[in-house]
Design an enzyme around this catalytic site. Structure first.
Site, PDB file in Angstrom:
ATOM      1  N   GLY A  48       0.782  -1.230   0.000  1.00 47.64           N
ATOM      2  CA  GLY A  48       0.000   0.000   0.000  1.00 47.64           C
ATOM      3  C   GLY A  48       0.819   1.287   0.000  1.00 47.64           C
ATOM      4  O   GLY A  48       0.382   2.308  -0.532  1.00 47.64           O
ATOM      5  N   ASP A 107      -4.955   1.603  10.610  1.00 49.67           N
ATOM      6  CA  ASP A 107      -6.361   1.244  10.811  1.00 49.67           C
ATOM      7  C   ASP A 107      -6.515   0.809  12.268  1.00 49.67           C
ATOM      8  O   ASP A 107      -6.706   1.647  13.153  1.00 49.67           O
ATOM      9  CB  ASP A 107      -6.698   0.127   9.802  1.00 49.67           C
ATOM     10  CG  ASP A 107      -8.175  -0.094   9.606  1.00 49.67           C
ATOM     11  OD1 ASP A 107      -8.922   0.028  10.592  1.00 49.67           O
ATOM     12  OD2 ASP A 107      -8.604  -0.381   8.482  1.00 49.67           O
ATOM     13  N   LYS A 135      -7.186   6.134  10.911  1.00 51.58           N
ATOM     14  CA  LYS A 135      -8.591   6.047  11.333  1.00 51.58           C
ATOM     15  C   LYS A 135      -8.638   6.016  12.858  1.00 51.58           C
ATOM     16  O   LYS A 135      -8.543   4.940  13.452  1.00 51.58           O
ATOM     17  CB  LYS A 135      -9.223   4.750  10.805  1.00 51.58           C
ATOM     18  CG  LYS A 135      -9.434   4.683   9.311  1.00 51.58           C
ATOM     19  CD  LYS A 135     -10.079   3.340   8.976  1.00 51.58           C
ATOM     20  CE  LYS A 135     -10.373   3.201   7.517  1.00 51.58           C
ATOM     21  NZ  LYS A 135     -10.844   1.826   7.186  1.00 51.58           N
ATOM     22  N   VAL A 157     -11.946   2.630   2.780  1.00 54.82           N
ATOM     23  CA  VAL A 157     -11.412   3.604   1.833  1.00 54.82           C
ATOM     24  C   VAL A 157     -10.470   2.941   0.837  1.00 54.82           C
ATOM     25  O   VAL A 157      -9.780   1.967   1.154  1.00 54.82           O
ATOM     26  CB  VAL A 157     -10.690   4.773   2.549  1.00 54.82           C
ATOM     27  CG1 VAL A 157     -11.686   5.616   3.315  1.00 54.82           C
ATOM     28  CG2 VAL A 157      -9.600   4.276   3.469  1.00 54.82           C
TER      29      VAL A 157
HETATM   30  C1  PRP Z   1      -2.913  -2.404   5.092  1.00 53.95           C
HETATM   31  C2  PRP Z   1      -2.119  -1.120   5.201  1.00 53.95           C
HETATM   32  C3  PRP Z   1      -1.414  -1.274   6.519  1.00 53.95           C
HETATM   33  C4  PRP Z   1      -2.395  -2.112   7.330  1.00 53.95           C
HETATM   34  C5  PRP Z   1      -3.100  -1.229   8.312  1.00 53.95           C
HETATM   35  O1  PRP Z   1      -2.064  -3.379   4.611  1.00 53.95           O
HETATM   36  O2  PRP Z   1      -1.213  -0.975   4.144  1.00 53.95           O
HETATM   37  O3  PRP Z   1      -0.186  -1.951   6.389  1.00 53.95           O
HETATM   38  O4  PRP Z   1      -3.333  -2.678   6.415  1.00 53.95           O
HETATM   39  O5  PRP Z   1      -4.043  -1.944   9.064  1.00 53.95           O
HETATM   40  P1  PRP Z   1      -3.943  -2.156  10.630  1.00 53.95           P
HETATM   41  O6  PRP Z   1      -3.612  -0.827  11.259  1.00 53.95           O
HETATM   42  O7  PRP Z   1      -5.332  -2.631  10.986  1.00 53.95           O
HETATM   43  O8  PRP Z   1      -2.906  -3.181  10.901  1.00 53.95           O
HETATM   44  P2  PRP Z   1      -2.540  -4.779   4.028  1.00 53.95           P
HETATM   45  O9  PRP Z   1      -2.228  -5.835   5.022  1.00 53.95           O
HETATM   46  O10 PRP Z   1      -3.966  -4.662   3.563  1.00 53.95           O
HETATM   47  O11 PRP Z   1      -1.582  -5.014   2.810  1.00 53.95           O
HETATM   48  P3  PRP Z   1      -1.323  -4.068   1.545  1.00 53.95           P
HETATM   49  O12 PRP Z   1      -0.429  -2.943   2.004  1.00 53.95           O
HETATM   50  O13 PRP Z   1      -0.638  -4.968   0.581  1.00 53.95           O
HETATM   51  O14 PRP Z   1      -2.653  -3.562   1.043  1.00 53.95           O
END
Ligand code: PRP
Length: 183
Positions: A48, A107, A135, A157
């Protein structure tokens, strides 16, 4: 793609690419000032953070180096699985270095909490966190974040690196995904 290309899938645009660009310039100026005279290593969290890493690093006026980790706490759905795994570790030895973790979103805080704890054990000279989005209502774990782009509501989002089932990362703006897409 822009929000206009996705009007059916977006229920709301939260931040336009212009607002994101402007905020990144402000954060970069603060980071330049805070790290003046120190070597800065940016650690991006795949996947991300690719967009924010690319834009933040290029907004800096000072040198930096970059490395990447891949952590996963999400499946393909809209809720955290609660499980954090390292999928790809750093290639750099960070001991004695000034590390700034760069994330797209905080998050629940689970990912960053795990990451900060893990990287601290490698004895960097300093470690701080920058996240483009946060968030506050979703946080279940306290994480000390030094740089925040925008606080956003606790909605699903997408855009600017944030995905749903791997899609929408290449949306320039950030918006709320319409429930009809995932229900
Ligand atoms: C998403 C984002 C953060 C994490 C945040 O990554 O990039 O690393 O979730 O969420 P949290 O605060 O609840 O831990 P994801 O694991 O979806 O992987 P990505 O970056 O490949 O989308």
């Amino acid at each position: 793609m822009d929000a206009a290309d996705l009007s059916q899938d977006l229920s709301e645009v939260l931040h336009t690419r212009e607002a994101i660009d402007q905020r990144l310039v402000e954060l970069a100026a603060q980071i330049d000032s805070d790290y003046a005279g120190r070597d800065l290593l940016l650690v991006g969290v795949l996947n991300g953070a690719v967009m924010v890493m690319a834009d933040l690093s290029r907004s800096l006026k000072s040198h930096c180096t970059m490395d990447w980790m891949a952590i996963s706490s999400y499946g393909s759905g809209t809720k955290s699985s609660g499980v954090v795994r390292i999928l790809k570790d750093l290639t750099t030895d960070i001991s004695g270095k000034h590390v700034l973790i760069v994330e797209d979103i905080l998050d629940t805080g689970l990912t960053l909490s795990y990451l900060v704890h893990n990287l601290k054990s490698r004895e960097p000279a300093s470690i701080e966190v920058m996240t483009m989005f946060r968030k506050p209502e979703a946080a279940t774990t306290d994480v000390d974040v030094k740089y925040v782009g925008f606080d956003i509501p606790n909605k699903f989002v997408i855009g600017y690196g944030l995905d749903y089932a791997g899609r929408y990362r290449n949306l320039r703006d950030v918006g709320v995904l319409s429930p009809h897409v995932y229900e």
